[in-house]
Design a protein around this motif. Structure first.
Motif, PDB file in Angstrom:
ATOM      1  N   GLU A   9      33.040  17.948  50.066  1.00 27.55           N
ATOM      2  CA  GLU A   9      32.995  18.038  48.617  1.00 27.55           C
ATOM      3  C   GLU A   9      32.786  19.495  48.268  1.00 27.55           C
ATOM      4  OE1 GLU A   9      30.112  15.539  46.773  1.00 27.55           O
ATOM      5  OE2 GLU A   9      30.979  13.722  47.603  1.00 27.55           O
ATOM      6  N   CYS A  10      33.421  19.917  47.190  1.00 24.56           N
ATOM      7  CA  CYS A  10      33.309  21.316  46.797  1.00 24.56           C
ATOM      8  C   CYS A  10      33.312  21.383  45.270  1.00 24.56           C
ATOM      9  CB  CYS A  10      34.493  22.099  47.365  1.00 24.56           C
ATOM     10  SG  CYS A  10      34.423  23.861  47.055  1.00 24.56           S
ATOM     11  N   ILE A  11      32.343  22.081  44.710  1.00 25.24           N
ATOM     12  CA  ILE A  11      32.314  22.220  43.258  1.00 25.24           C
ATOM     13  C   ILE A  11      33.358  23.248  42.834  1.00 25.24           C
ATOM     14  CG2 ILE A  11      29.897  21.510  43.053  1.00 25.24           C
ATOM     15  CD1 ILE A  11      29.208  24.482  42.618  1.00 25.24           C
ATOM     16  N   LEU A  12      33.809  23.110  41.607  1.00 20.58           N
ATOM     17  CA  LEU A  12      34.862  23.962  41.093  1.00 20.58           C
ATOM     18  C   LEU A  12      34.491  25.442  41.164  1.00 20.58           C
ATOM     19  CD1 LEU A  12      37.665  23.763  39.855  1.00 20.58           C
ATOM     20  CD2 LEU A  12      36.589  23.609  37.608  1.00 20.58           C
ATOM     21  N   GLY A  13      33.244  25.759  40.860  1.00 18.80           N
ATOM     22  CA  GLY A  13      32.802  27.148  40.907  1.00 18.80           C
ATOM     23  C   GLY A  13      32.929  27.758  42.288  1.00 18.80           C
ATOM     24  N   LYS A  14      32.698  26.969  43.315  1.00 14.89           N
ATOM     25  CA  LYS A  14      32.831  27.466  44.685  1.00 14.89           C
ATOM     26  C   LYS A  14      34.301  27.581  45.073  1.00 14.89           C
ATOM     27  CE  LYS A  14      31.345  26.740  49.420  1.00 14.89           C
ATOM     28  NZ  LYS A  14      30.541  25.965  50.340  1.00 14.89           N
ATOM     29  N   LEU A  15      35.107  26.643  44.588  1.00 20.84           N
ATOM     30  CA  LEU A  15      36.531  26.659  44.899  1.00 20.84           C
ATOM     31  C   LEU A  15      37.184  27.936  44.379  1.00 20.84           C
ATOM     32  CD1 LEU A  15      38.473  24.668  46.278  1.00 20.84           C
ATOM     33  CD2 LEU A  15      39.038  23.796  44.013  1.00 20.84           C
ATOM     34  N   PHE A  16      36.745  28.387  43.208  1.00 10.29           N
ATOM     35  CA  PHE A  16      37.278  29.614  42.618  1.00 10.29           C
ATOM     36  C   PHE A  16      36.281  30.764  42.808  1.00 10.29           C
ATOM     37  CE2 PHE A  16      39.913  26.476  40.546  1.00 10.29           C
ATOM     38  CZ  PHE A  16      41.144  27.108  40.491  1.00 10.29           C
ATOM     39  N   SER A  17      35.866  30.964  44.052  1.00 10.56           N
ATOM     40  CA  SER A  17      34.909  32.023  44.379  1.00 10.56           C
ATOM     41  C   SER A  17      35.475  32.912  45.479  1.00 10.56           C
ATOM     42  CB  SER A  17      33.585  31.402  44.844  1.00 10.56           C
ATOM     43  OG  SER A  17      33.720  30.875  46.160  1.00 10.56           O
ATOM     44  N   THR A  18      34.659  33.845  45.928  1.00  8.28           N
ATOM     45  CA  THR A  18      35.091  34.771  46.980  1.00  8.28           C
ATOM     46  C   THR A  18      35.293  34.080  48.326  1.00  8.28           C
ATOM     47  OG1 THR A  18      32.779  35.318  47.454  1.00  8.28           O
ATOM     48  CG2 THR A  18      33.943  36.751  45.912  1.00  8.28           C
ATOM     49  N   GLU A  19      34.855  32.824  48.431  1.00 12.98           N
ATOM     50  CA  GLU A  19      34.992  32.101  49.695  1.00 12.98           C
ATOM     51  C   GLU A  19      36.409  31.589  49.955  1.00 12.98           C
ATOM     52  OE1 GLU A  19      31.927  29.251  50.654  1.00 12.98           O
ATOM     53  OE2 GLU A  19      30.606  30.203  49.168  1.00 12.98           O
ATOM     54  N   PHE A  20      37.226  31.543  48.897  1.00 15.71           N
ATOM     55  CA  PHE A  20      38.565  30.975  49.046  1.00 15.71           C
ATOM     56  C   PHE A  20      39.630  31.850  48.406  1.00 15.71           C
ATOM     57  CE2 PHE A  20      35.800  27.209  49.088  1.00 15.71           C
ATOM     58  CZ  PHE A  20      36.286  26.517  50.182  1.00 15.71           C
ATOM     59  N   LEU A  21      40.717  32.016  49.120  1.00 17.61           N
ATOM     60  CA  LEU A  21      41.960  32.551  48.580  1.00 17.61           C
ATOM     61  C   LEU A  21      43.020  31.517  48.942  1.00 17.61           C
ATOM     62  CD1 LEU A  21      41.676  36.258  49.779  1.00 17.61           C
ATOM     63  CD2 LEU A  21      41.272  35.405  47.464  1.00 17.61           C
ATOM     64  N   PHE A  22      43.895  31.218  48.008  1.00 19.85           N
ATOM     65  CA  PHE A  22      44.881  30.164  48.225  1.00 19.85           C
ATOM     66  C   PHE A  22      46.296  30.720  48.177  1.00 19.85           C
ATOM     67  CE2 PHE A  22      41.246  28.260  45.999  1.00 19.85           C
ATOM     68  CZ  PHE A  22      40.859  27.324  46.945  1.00 19.85           C
ATOM     69  N   GLU A  23      47.144  30.151  49.015  1.00 18.30           N
ATOM     70  CA  GLU A  23      48.566  30.459  48.989  1.00 18.30           C
ATOM     71  C   GLU A  23      49.322  29.141  48.853  1.00 18.30           C
ATOM     72  OE1 GLU A  23      49.259  32.428  52.735  1.00 18.30           O
ATOM     73  OE2 GLU A  23      48.708  34.371  51.910  1.00 18.30           O
ATOM     74  N   ILE A  24      50.301  29.125  47.965  1.00 15.68           N
ATOM     75  CA  ILE A  24      51.165  27.958  47.840  1.00 15.68           C
ATOM     76  C   ILE A  24      52.346  28.208  48.773  1.00 15.68           C
ATOM     77  CG2 ILE A  24      52.499  26.488  46.295  1.00 15.68           C
ATOM     78  CD1 ILE A  24      49.532  26.668  45.445  1.00 15.68           C
ATOM     79  N   PRO A  25      52.483  27.433  49.834  1.00 14.93           N
ATOM     80  CA  PRO A  25      53.562  27.666  50.805  1.00 14.93           C
ATOM     81  C   PRO A  25      54.946  27.373  50.218  1.00 14.93           C
ATOM     82  CG  PRO A  25      51.923  26.100  51.656  1.00 14.93           C
ATOM     83  CD  PRO A  25      51.608  26.338  50.222  1.00 14.93           C
ATOM     84  N   LEU A  26      55.940  27.979  50.804  1.00 13.65           N
ATOM     85  CA  LEU A  26      57.316  27.813  50.347  1.00 13.65           C
ATOM     86  C   LEU A  26      57.782  26.362  50.359  1.00 13.65           C
ATOM     87  CD1 LEU A  26      59.025  30.852  52.092  1.00 13.65           C
ATOM     88  CD2 LEU A  26      58.545  30.577  49.666  1.00 13.65           C
ATOM     89  N   TYR A  27      57.253  25.561  51.282  1.00 19.23           N
ATOM     90  CA  TYR A  27      57.725  24.184  51.399  1.00 19.23           C
ATOM     91  C   TYR A  27      57.210  23.261  50.286  1.00 19.23           C
ATOM     92  CZ  TYR A  27      53.192  23.361  53.696  1.00 19.23           C
ATOM     93  OH  TYR A  27      51.854  23.296  53.990  1.00 19.23           O
ATOM     94  N   GLN A  28      56.268  23.739  49.467  1.00 19.53           N
ATOM     95  CA  GLN A  28      55.737  22.898  48.393  1.00 19.53           C
ATOM     96  C   GLN A  28      56.739  22.795  47.247  1.00 19.53           C
ATOM     97  OE1 GLN A  28      53.355  20.961  48.473  1.00 19.53           O
ATOM     98  NE2 GLN A  28      51.974  21.736  50.030  1.00 19.53           N
TER      99      GLN A  28
END
Length: 179
Positions: A9-28
């Protein structure tokens, strides 16, 4: 032997924090949520925020660590929701008069460069290639969601039809601005 799958489980504030960077892959699949999806997301967030519940489940997001990139994850599932949440944060950032809230939301959307710590400027979500320039020009800068909406409505942002990802971006910004 296969890789271990771990659920957390992850709260929204943590999801959008310095702990995560997201990439949307080409196959999506391209960004394809429509007005109804954005309305429902807003209603869910509003009900959770204004209700007595301390937590609200927004849905699952499946991530896979990116090879060779620290704290960077490919979004295997949940890219529509994650992108919509980022758009929501950008709109709120652009509409609020509170400077501290605006700065907090900016930090949720991107990491400012810090040459003293050797940290480059990094966006929290690297979207689909077709949307990268648009995100960088409009959604990762102050006032950008308002500028995007004005330019879209003024016909300066070209899109092919109502299935175009740019049109869906416009729907998101319009719904979140109105609501």
């Amino acid at each position: 032997m296969g890789e271990t799958i771990e659920a957390k489980e992850c709260i929204l504030g943590k999801l959008f924090s310095t702990e995560f960077l997201f990439e949307i892959p080409l196959y999506q699949r391209p960004f394809s949520w429509s007005t109804e999806n954005f309305e429902q997301l807003f209603d869910d967030i509003y009900e959770a925020f204004s209700g007595s519940s301390k937590q609200y489940f927004l849905g699952s997001i499946i991530l896979q660590e990116s090879a060779g990139k620290k704290d960077t994850f490919e979004v295997v599932d949940g890219q529509q929701r994650l992108t919509a949440l980022a758009l929501f944060l950008a709109v709120v950032r652009d509409l609020t008069a509170e400077e501290l809230l605006r700065k907090t939301l900016e930090e949720s959307l991107f990491q400012e460069a810090n040459p003293y710590k050797s940290i480059p400027r990094q966006v929290r979500i690297t979207p689909w290639e077709a949307l990268r320039d648009t995100f960088n020009k409009y959604l990762y800068k102050r006032g950008g969601s308002s500028d995007f909406k004005k330019e879209f409505e003024g016909g300066r942002i070209k899109f092919t039809d109502q299935e175009d990802s740019l049109y869906h971006l416009y729907e998101a910004v319009s719904v979140f601005t109105r609501r």
